[in-house]
Design a protein around this motif. Sequence first.
Motif, short mmCIF file in Angstrom:
data_model
loop_
_atom_site.label_atom_id
_atom_site.label_comp_id
_atom_site.label_asym_id
_atom_site.label_seq_id
_atom_site.Cartn_x
_atom_site.Cartn_y
_atom_site.Cartn_z
N LEU A 50 0.85 -1.18 0.00
CA LEU A 50 0.00 0.00 0.00
C LEU A 50 0.89 1.24 0.00
N THR A 51 0.50 2.26 -0.78
CA THR A 51 1.28 3.48 -0.85
C THR A 51 0.74 4.51 0.14
N PRO A 52 1.57 5.47 0.55
CA PRO A 52 1.10 6.49 1.48
C PRO A 52 -0.07 7.31 0.94
N SER A 53 -0.18 7.43 -0.39
CA SER A 53 -1.24 8.25 -0.97
C SER A 53 -2.51 7.46 -1.25
N GLY A 54 -2.53 6.19 -0.87
CA GLY A 54 -3.78 5.44 -0.95
C GLY A 54 -3.91 4.51 -2.11
N GLY A 55 -2.85 4.19 -2.83
CA GLY A 55 -2.92 3.23 -3.92
C GLY A 55 -2.06 2.03 -3.64
#
Length: 460
Positions: free
Chosen positions: A381-386
Amino acid sequence: MSETRPSATRRQVLARTGALGASIAFTGALSELFAGTATAAAQGRAGYGPLVPDPNGLLDLPEGFRYKVLSREGDPLRSGEGKVPSNHDGMAAFRGRRGGVHLVRNHENRVTAKIGVPTVDGLTYDPAAKGGCTALALDRDDDVLGERVAIAGTAVNCAGGPTPWGTWLTCEETEDKAGTNGYTKDHGFIFEVDPVDPRRTGAIPLTAMGRFQHEAIAVDPWRGVVYETEDAFQKPFGLFYRFLPDRPGGGRGSLRAGGRLQAMRVPGLPDLSAVQETGASFRGVEWVDVPDPLAVSTPIRNQDFGPKGITHAQKLEGCYWGGRCVYFVSSYARRTEGSAGDHYGQVWRYDPARRCLTLVIVFGPDTDVQLPGESPDNICLTPSGGLMVCEDGGGTQHVYGVTRGGRVYAMARNAKNIGTPQDPEWGEFAGVTFSPDHRTMYVNCYTPGTTFAVTGPWHG
């Protein structure tokens, strides 16, 4: 990874790939993949632009991004314990002091590995095995302060997962027993690794968590339950497990206290691949005690679970916790290999409170199964939500991003040709993870083993 997944068994789920991006076919609510993540400030944006060829021929990135090589296979370990081992695989990042980071990195080594993990007193399980983990200590600028063996003498360390108390659970993706391939001890276990001081955890197999072809784990932070996937692409296929620790959430070393290993049974559903429609839900999921977690004479997936049987699935791999549910991935399924149905990747959600299993995503080409593209492997999971997805297969290798809206973009491309000009070949990516402060993406090239730190204008 490469040693365990021959190209003939890889699913094709990234369709129409190209140098500047890709498209991906799926059905279902893609937002399910990102449950529990922060809303992206720029979730409508897809990517960071075209990849710029690297003049050094290592890693192509979008404009404005840069990389730093942290570690290379064959270089001396900073600890003086030997050389950096081969086959860089799963990895996780943990918060260090003064903005620093601790990285723990798996090495998916068999006995044939080019460079094994050096054996170290107090950190070696089986001296005949070449797998294990190494740990890197970084400062806030991603300069390497230290690099050392974290565990040695394990085998085929593929993936695993972090715990809520700040340790790494490394998983052996093998069932080889003592006497096989020269091993002196049984393999197929999970081991706990302390990223700061590995000697606090040592090299002790968590035997109660089962002996099988482990892939990944996810910990329920509310109940302390550990969920485990089994990567088996040949019949009988793998199971989805949960481990009920006797000391749930007890911190480092608590899993050694033992517990109960159970396998998931979905009444009336012996094979998850039979389900094709997203949104299909199954209530009343049962958990059955594993008869012999150590698989002394019979692999767990072959054991007798009673007249009702047990639920299997081909290629169970990724596993992570989101919100109040656990998500796990069946990488692909093929009728020709014994599955009940065909698919190019499923994501399932299990809700412990409701005892409900739901198929939320189905990946794959929806028209032509011969469309180019290779299977995603390590996912984070990425910090920006993807999502960030490591590509695993033949041909050009990418790290792909997936936005919350379902758009796919190329984030990185391996530029180092390890083949010939006439027959080029590139090593796959693995172990993608982000620093706790979200400023850096870390990723491995599997072969030749290389660990990168990537910084730049991340969304959000």
